[in-house]
Design a protein around this motif. Sequence first.
Motif, PDB file in Angstrom:
ATOM      1  N   PHE A  82       0.910  -1.169  -0.016  1.00 39.20           N
ATOM      2  CA  PHE A  82      -0.174  -0.083  -0.079  1.00 39.20           C
ATOM      3  C   PHE A  82       0.952   1.269   0.223  1.00 39.20           C
ATOM      4  O   PHE A  82       0.531   2.186  -0.825  1.00 39.20           O
ATOM      5  CB  PHE A  82      -1.043   0.199   1.045  1.00 39.20           C
ATOM      6  CG  PHE A  82      -2.126  -1.063   1.054  1.00 39.20           C
ATOM      7  CD1 PHE A  82      -3.229  -0.937   0.328  1.00 39.20           C
ATOM      8  CD2 PHE A  82      -1.951  -1.851   2.045  1.00 39.20           C
ATOM      9  CE1 PHE A  82      -4.080  -1.588   0.135  1.00 39.20           C
ATOM     10  CE2 PHE A  82      -3.101  -3.082   1.898  1.00 39.20           C
ATOM     11  CZ  PHE A  82      -4.279  -2.788   0.847  1.00 39.20           C
ATOM     12  N   VAL A  83       2.036   1.460   0.626  1.00 38.77           N
ATOM     13  CA  VAL A  83       2.836   2.249   0.955  1.00 38.77           C
ATOM     14  C   VAL A  83       3.590   2.393  -0.335  1.00 38.77           C
ATOM     15  O   VAL A  83       3.702   3.620  -0.989  1.00 38.77           O
ATOM     16  CB  VAL A  83       3.806   2.194   2.121  1.00 38.77           C
ATOM     17  CG1 VAL A  83       4.810   3.195   2.183  1.00 38.77           C
ATOM     18  CG2 VAL A  83       3.097   2.139   3.381  1.00 38.77           C
ATOM     19  N   PRO A 138     -12.837   4.218  -3.524  1.00 36.49           N
ATOM     20  CA  PRO A 138     -13.859   4.305  -2.425  1.00 36.49           C
ATOM     21  C   PRO A 138     -14.508   3.023  -2.278  1.00 36.49           C
ATOM     22  O   PRO A 138     -14.847   2.600  -0.913  1.00 36.49           O
ATOM     23  CB  PRO A 138     -14.771   5.390  -2.953  1.00 36.49           C
ATOM     24  CG  PRO A 138     -14.216   6.314  -3.934  1.00 36.49           C
ATOM     25  CD  PRO A 138     -13.444   5.307  -4.499  1.00 36.49           C
ATOM     26  N   ILE A 139     -14.863   2.167  -3.258  1.00 37.95           N
ATOM     27  CA  ILE A 139     -15.535   0.936  -2.947  1.00 37.95           C
ATOM     28  C   ILE A 139     -14.468  -0.079  -2.128  1.00 37.95           C
ATOM     29  O   ILE A 139     -14.902  -0.641  -1.188  1.00 37.95           O
ATOM     30  CB  ILE A 139     -15.914   0.085  -4.459  1.00 37.95           C
ATOM     31  CG1 ILE A 139     -17.087   1.060  -5.230  1.00 37.95           C
ATOM     32  CG2 ILE A 139     -16.254  -1.322  -4.340  1.00 37.95           C
ATOM     33  CD1 ILE A 139     -17.467   0.783  -6.513  1.00 37.95           C
ATOM     34  N   LEU A 140     -13.169   0.168  -2.735  1.00 30.94           N
ATOM     35  CA  LEU A 140     -12.411  -0.916  -1.709  1.00 30.94           C
ATOM     36  C   LEU A 140     -12.296  -0.404  -0.315  1.00 30.94           C
ATOM     37  O   LEU A 140     -11.979  -1.202   0.527  1.00 30.94           O
ATOM     38  CB  LEU A 140     -11.034  -0.880  -2.583  1.00 30.94           C
ATOM     39  CG  LEU A 140     -11.054  -1.553  -3.982  1.00 30.94           C
ATOM     40  CD1 LEU A 140      -9.740  -1.003  -4.707  1.00 30.94           C
ATOM     41  CD2 LEU A 140     -10.935  -3.156  -3.801  1.00 30.94           C
ATOM     42  N   ALA A 141     -11.997   0.880  -0.238  1.00 31.15           N
ATOM     43  CA  ALA A 141     -11.916   1.498   0.924  1.00 31.15           C
ATOM     44  C   ALA A 141     -13.067   1.076   1.905  1.00 31.15           C
ATOM     45  O   ALA A 141     -12.905   0.702   3.088  1.00 31.15           O
ATOM     46  CB  ALA A 141     -11.985   2.834   1.255  1.00 31.15           C
ATOM     47  N   PHE A 171      -4.968   1.820   9.036  1.00 29.95           N
ATOM     48  CA  PHE A 171      -3.833   2.267   8.085  1.00 29.95           C
ATOM     49  C   PHE A 171      -4.299   2.383   6.611  1.00 29.95           C
ATOM     50  O   PHE A 171      -3.805   2.954   5.953  1.00 29.95           O
ATOM     51  CB  PHE A 171      -2.663   1.849   8.562  1.00 29.95           C
ATOM     52  CG  PHE A 171      -1.295   2.418   7.749  1.00 29.95           C
ATOM     53  CD1 PHE A 171      -0.727   3.406   8.412  1.00 29.95           C
ATOM     54  CD2 PHE A 171      -0.940   1.683   6.773  1.00 29.95           C
ATOM     55  CE1 PHE A 171       0.414   4.074   7.832  1.00 29.95           C
ATOM     56  CE2 PHE A 171       0.104   2.390   5.997  1.00 29.95           C
ATOM     57  CZ  PHE A 171       0.954   3.486   6.331  1.00 29.95           C
ATOM     58  N   VAL A 172      -4.653   1.081   6.325  1.00 30.43           N
ATOM     59  CA  VAL A 172      -5.111   0.704   5.045  1.00 30.43           C
ATOM     60  C   VAL A 172      -6.147   1.522   4.336  1.00 30.43           C
ATOM     61  O   VAL A 172      -6.120   2.025   3.349  1.00 30.43           O
ATOM     62  CB  VAL A 172      -5.682  -0.635   4.946  1.00 30.43           C
ATOM     63  CG1 VAL A 172      -6.510  -1.074   3.601  1.00 30.43           C
ATOM     64  CG2 VAL A 172      -4.700  -1.720   5.133  1.00 30.43           C
ATOM     65  N   ILE A 173      -7.330   1.973   5.258  1.00 34.49           N
ATOM     66  CA  ILE A 173      -8.067   2.972   4.935  1.00 34.49           C
ATOM     67  C   ILE A 173      -7.673   4.393   4.739  1.00 34.49           C
ATOM     68  O   ILE A 173      -7.929   5.043   3.713  1.00 34.49           O
ATOM     69  CB  ILE A 173      -9.322   3.042   6.000  1.00 34.49           C
ATOM     70  CG1 ILE A 173     -10.085   1.463   5.769  1.00 34.49           C
ATOM     71  CG2 ILE A 173     -10.315   4.196   5.706  1.00 34.49           C
ATOM     72  CD1 ILE A 173     -11.009   1.399   7.165  1.00 34.49           C
ATOM     73  N   ALA A 174      -6.596   4.596   5.469  1.00 30.54           N
ATOM     74  CA  ALA A 174      -6.116   6.044   5.382  1.00 30.54           C
ATOM     75  C   ALA A 174      -5.235   6.051   4.027  1.00 30.54           C
ATOM     76  O   ALA A 174      -5.064   7.047   3.420  1.00 30.54           O
ATOM     77  CB  ALA A 174      -5.032   6.142   6.626  1.00 30.54           C
ATOM     78  N   CYS A 175      -4.493   4.755   3.663  1.00 29.87           N
ATOM     79  CA  CYS A 175      -3.852   4.895   2.502  1.00 29.87           C
ATOM     80  C   CYS A 175      -4.724   4.786   1.164  1.00 29.87           C
ATOM     81  O   CYS A 175      -4.351   5.750   0.283  1.00 29.87           O
ATOM     82  CB  CYS A 175      -3.190   3.512   2.459  1.00 29.87           C
ATOM     83  SG  CYS A 175      -1.810   3.310   3.424  1.00 29.87           S
TER      84      CYS A 175
END
Length: 153
Positions: free
Chosen positions: A27-28, A105-108, A141-145
Amino acid sequence: MDSSGYQQPVVDTRLFDILAYLGLCPFVIGLLLQIAEASLLGIDARLFFSAYSAVILSFLCGIWWGGALNRPGHPHRIALVFLSNLVALAGWIGLLLYQSAWGLPILAIGFAFVAWMEARLNPNLPGREQYFRTRSIVTYFVIACHLGMMLLS
Protein backbone atom coordinates in the motif's frame (compact mmCIF):
# COMPACT_ATOMS: atom_id res chain seq x y z
CA MET A 1 -14.27 -18.87 29.90
CA ASP A 2 -17.04 -20.85 28.25
CA SER A 3 -20.13 -22.20 30.03
CA SER A 4 -18.28 -25.33 31.21
CA GLY A 5 -15.67 -23.26 33.04
CA TYR A 6 -12.95 -24.01 30.47
CA GLN A 7 -10.85 -20.98 29.56
CA GLN A 8 -9.65 -20.76 25.96
CA PRO A 9 -5.86 -20.47 25.76
CA VAL A 10 -4.30 -17.26 24.49
CA VAL A 11 -2.66 -17.97 21.15
CA ASP A 12 0.74 -16.57 20.21
CA THR A 13 -0.04 -14.48 17.14
CA ARG A 14 3.29 -12.65 16.78
CA LEU A 15 4.03 -14.14 13.35
CA PHE A 16 0.56 -13.16 12.12
CA ASP A 17 0.98 -9.67 13.59
CA ILE A 18 4.34 -9.25 11.83
CA LEU A 19 2.88 -10.43 8.52
CA ALA A 20 -0.08 -8.08 8.92
CA TYR A 21 2.25 -5.10 9.32
CA LEU A 22 4.46 -6.26 6.44
CA GLY A 23 1.30 -6.44 4.35
CA LEU A 24 1.13 -2.65 4.56
CA CYS A 25 4.27 -2.28 2.42
CA PRO A 26 2.56 -2.65 -0.99
CA PHE A 27 0.00 0.00 0.00
CA VAL A 28 2.82 2.39 0.90
CA ILE A 29 4.72 1.49 -2.28
CA GLY A 30 1.59 2.26 -4.31
CA LEU A 31 1.27 5.64 -2.63
CA LEU A 32 4.95 6.42 -3.22
CA LEU A 33 4.65 5.42 -6.87
CA GLN A 34 1.63 7.72 -7.23
CA ILE A 35 3.49 10.62 -5.60
CA ALA A 36 6.47 10.04 -7.91
CA GLU A 37 4.13 9.58 -10.89
CA ALA A 38 6.02 6.37 -11.58
CA SER A 39 5.11 2.83 -12.50
CA LEU A 40 6.46 -0.53 -11.37
CA LEU A 41 7.26 -3.00 -14.14
CA GLY A 42 4.94 -1.03 -16.41
CA ILE A 43 2.04 -1.14 -13.95
CA ASP A 44 0.74 2.28 -12.97
CA ALA A 45 0.49 3.15 -9.29
CA ARG A 46 -3.30 3.21 -9.13
CA LEU A 47 -3.64 -0.27 -10.68
CA PHE A 48 -0.85 -1.64 -8.45
CA PHE A 49 -2.56 -0.22 -5.37
CA SER A 50 -6.08 -1.29 -6.37
CA ALA A 51 -5.07 -4.81 -7.36
CA TYR A 52 -3.26 -5.38 -4.08
CA SER A 53 -6.20 -3.90 -2.20
CA ALA A 54 -8.66 -6.25 -3.91
CA VAL A 55 -6.44 -9.26 -3.20
CA ILE A 56 -6.13 -8.42 0.50
CA LEU A 57 -9.85 -7.71 0.79
CA SER A 58 -10.55 -11.12 -0.77
CA PHE A 59 -8.04 -12.71 1.60
CA LEU A 60 -9.86 -11.21 4.58
CA CYS A 61 -13.12 -12.58 3.21
CA GLY A 62 -11.48 -15.99 2.94
CA ILE A 63 -10.82 -15.80 6.66
CA TRP A 64 -14.57 -15.36 7.18
CA TRP A 65 -15.27 -18.30 4.88
CA GLY A 66 -12.78 -20.44 6.82
CA GLY A 67 -14.27 -19.33 10.12
CA ALA A 68 -17.72 -20.36 8.92
CA LEU A 69 -16.46 -23.67 7.58
CA ASN A 70 -14.54 -24.60 10.72
CA ARG A 71 -17.14 -23.50 13.26
CA PRO A 72 -20.43 -25.14 12.29
CA GLY A 73 -22.00 -24.01 15.57
CA HIS A 74 -21.17 -20.32 15.08
CA PRO A 75 -24.39 -18.32 15.42
CA HIS A 76 -23.58 -16.17 12.37
CA ARG A 77 -22.20 -18.91 10.14
CA ILE A 78 -24.57 -18.34 7.19
CA ALA A 79 -24.07 -14.56 7.37
CA LEU A 80 -20.30 -15.06 7.22
CA VAL A 81 -20.57 -17.21 4.11
CA PHE A 82 -22.78 -14.76 2.22
CA LEU A 83 -20.98 -11.64 3.41
CA SER A 84 -17.57 -13.08 2.51
CA ASN A 85 -18.78 -13.54 -1.07
CA LEU A 86 -20.48 -10.17 -1.24
CA VAL A 87 -17.43 -8.24 -0.01
CA ALA A 88 -15.03 -10.20 -2.24
CA LEU A 89 -17.22 -9.40 -5.26
CA ALA A 90 -17.34 -5.74 -4.25
CA GLY A 91 -13.53 -5.77 -4.11
CA TRP A 92 -13.42 -7.21 -7.62
CA ILE A 93 -15.77 -4.47 -8.82
CA GLY A 94 -13.53 -1.89 -7.12
CA LEU A 95 -10.58 -3.33 -9.01
CA LEU A 96 -12.42 -3.27 -12.33
CA LEU A 97 -13.28 0.39 -11.69
CA TYR A 98 -9.74 1.34 -10.61
CA GLN A 99 -9.51 4.14 -13.18
CA SER A 100 -12.83 5.68 -12.18
CA ALA A 101 -13.72 7.81 -9.19
CA TRP A 102 -15.57 4.77 -7.73
CA GLY A 103 -12.86 2.11 -7.53
CA LEU A 104 -10.85 3.29 -4.54
CA PRO A 105 -13.88 4.30 -2.45
CA ILE A 106 -15.46 0.87 -3.03
CA LEU A 107 -12.26 -0.82 -1.88
CA ALA A 108 -11.91 1.46 1.17
CA ILE A 109 -15.54 0.86 2.14
CA GLY A 110 -14.88 -2.87 1.82
CA PHE A 111 -12.10 -2.66 4.41
CA ALA A 112 -14.24 -0.51 6.71
CA PHE A 113 -17.12 -2.97 6.36
CA VAL A 114 -14.89 -5.95 7.21
CA ALA A 115 -13.63 -4.19 10.35
CA TRP A 116 -17.15 -3.20 11.37
CA MET A 117 -18.59 -6.67 10.81
CA GLU A 118 -15.74 -8.44 12.58
CA ALA A 119 -16.43 -6.38 15.64
CA ARG A 120 -20.02 -7.66 15.53
CA LEU A 121 -19.84 -11.20 14.15
CA ASN A 122 -16.63 -12.36 15.85
CA PRO A 123 -15.99 -15.08 13.25
CA ASN A 124 -12.88 -16.46 14.90
CA LEU A 125 -11.99 -18.29 18.07
CA PRO A 126 -11.35 -16.54 21.40
CA GLY A 127 -7.77 -16.01 22.55
CA ARG A 128 -6.82 -13.95 19.50
CA GLU A 129 -7.44 -10.51 20.98
CA GLN A 130 -3.91 -9.26 20.19
CA TYR A 131 -4.26 -10.34 16.59
CA PHE A 132 -7.56 -8.51 16.19
CA ARG A 133 -6.05 -5.40 17.79
CA THR A 134 -3.30 -5.60 15.18
CA ARG A 135 -5.87 -6.17 12.43
CA SER A 136 -7.78 -3.08 13.56
CA ILE A 137 -4.67 -0.90 13.49
CA VAL A 138 -3.64 -2.25 10.10
CA THR A 139 -7.16 -1.78 8.71
CA TYR A 140 -7.28 1.86 9.81
CA PHE A 141 -3.90 2.42 8.17
CA VAL A 142 -5.12 0.72 4.96
CA ILE A 143 -8.21 2.94 4.86
CA ALA A 144 -5.99 5.99 5.39
CA CYS A 145 -3.83 4.84 2.46
CA HIS A 146 -6.93 4.59 0.29
CA LEU A 147 -7.92 8.12 1.27
CA GLY A 148 -4.38 9.27 0.48
CA MET A 149 -4.50 7.59 -2.93
CA MET A 150 -7.86 9.22 -3.66
CA LEU A 151 -6.40 12.62 -2.83
CA LEU A 152 -3.33 11.99 -5.01
CA SER A 153 -5.27 10.69 -8.00
